[in-house]
Design a protein around this motif. Structure first.
Motif, short mmCIF file in Angstrom:
data_model
loop_
_atom_site.label_atom_id
_atom_site.label_comp_id
_atom_site.label_asym_id
_atom_site.label_seq_id
_atom_site.Cartn_x
_atom_site.Cartn_y
_atom_site.Cartn_z
N TRP A 33 0.83 -1.20 0.00
CA TRP A 33 0.00 0.00 0.00
C TRP A 33 0.87 1.26 0.00
CZ3 TRP A 33 -4.82 0.75 -1.19
CH2 TRP A 33 -5.42 1.95 -0.89
N ASP A 37 3.51 5.80 -2.96
CA ASP A 37 4.10 7.02 -2.41
C ASP A 37 5.60 7.09 -2.64
OD1 ASP A 37 2.38 8.90 -1.32
OD2 ASP A 37 2.03 7.70 0.47
N SER A 40 6.80 9.00 -6.15
CA SER A 40 6.80 10.45 -6.19
C SER A 40 7.70 11.06 -5.12
CB SER A 40 5.37 10.99 -6.09
OG SER A 40 4.75 10.54 -4.92
N ASN A 86 3.89 14.17 -9.09
CA ASN A 86 2.72 13.28 -9.05
C ASN A 86 3.10 11.99 -9.76
OD1 ASN A 86 1.12 15.36 -7.93
ND2 ASN A 86 0.81 16.19 -9.97
N ARG A 90 -0.39 9.51 -6.45
CA ARG A 90 0.03 10.18 -5.21
C ARG A 90 0.88 11.40 -5.55
NH1 ARG A 90 -0.10 5.91 -1.23
NH2 ARG A 90 -1.89 4.69 -1.85
N SER A 91 0.88 12.38 -4.67
CA SER A 91 1.66 13.60 -4.88
C SER A 91 2.55 13.84 -3.66
CB SER A 91 0.71 14.78 -5.07
OG SER A 91 1.44 15.97 -5.24
N ASN A 92 3.81 14.20 -3.92
CA ASN A 92 4.75 14.52 -2.84
C ASN A 92 5.56 15.74 -3.24
OD1 ASN A 92 4.81 12.46 -0.55
ND2 ASN A 92 4.67 11.18 -2.37
#
Length: 107
Positions: A33, A37, A40, A86, A90-92
């Protein structure tokens, strides 16, 4: 069970393999899961470090952080020294903190 193995060995082995894969997936569900993340976050942090800590040009840093899994969005705010990436839904973001601290992932 042994009768099933003798009558249909291929189908039985595929069923056993499927059960093993499902068991492994359930066991590793937390790590799986978190994987989207990582793409990115890694790209944002490493690009920020490449640009603002090591002072390399943008073209070099894009090649440096290129991965097998592509990112869907990339934004560089050079005045704020913030990189937003992105990828995989997900975006970081990573921001340059200072000369001694380098870059840090930010919310």
């Amino acid at each position: 069970m042994t009768v099933l193995l003798r009558r249909r060995p291929i189908r039985s082995l595929l069923l056993i393999l499927l059960l093993v894969i499902l068991g492994w997936t359930w066991h590793e569900r937390v790590a799986l899961w978190a994987f989207p993340d990582i793409i990115s976050a890694y790209t944002a942090k490493e690009y920020c470090s490449c640009r603002y800590v090591m002072h390399n040009d943008a073209e070099y840093c894009h090649a440096y952080v290129k991965q097998w899994l592509p990112v869907s969005g990339f934004t560089e705010d050079s005045t704020a020294r913030r990189i937003t990436v992105n990828g995989m839904g997900r975006s970081n973001s990573a921001v340059w903190i200072g000369e001694h601290e380098g870059c840090r992932l930010s919310p």
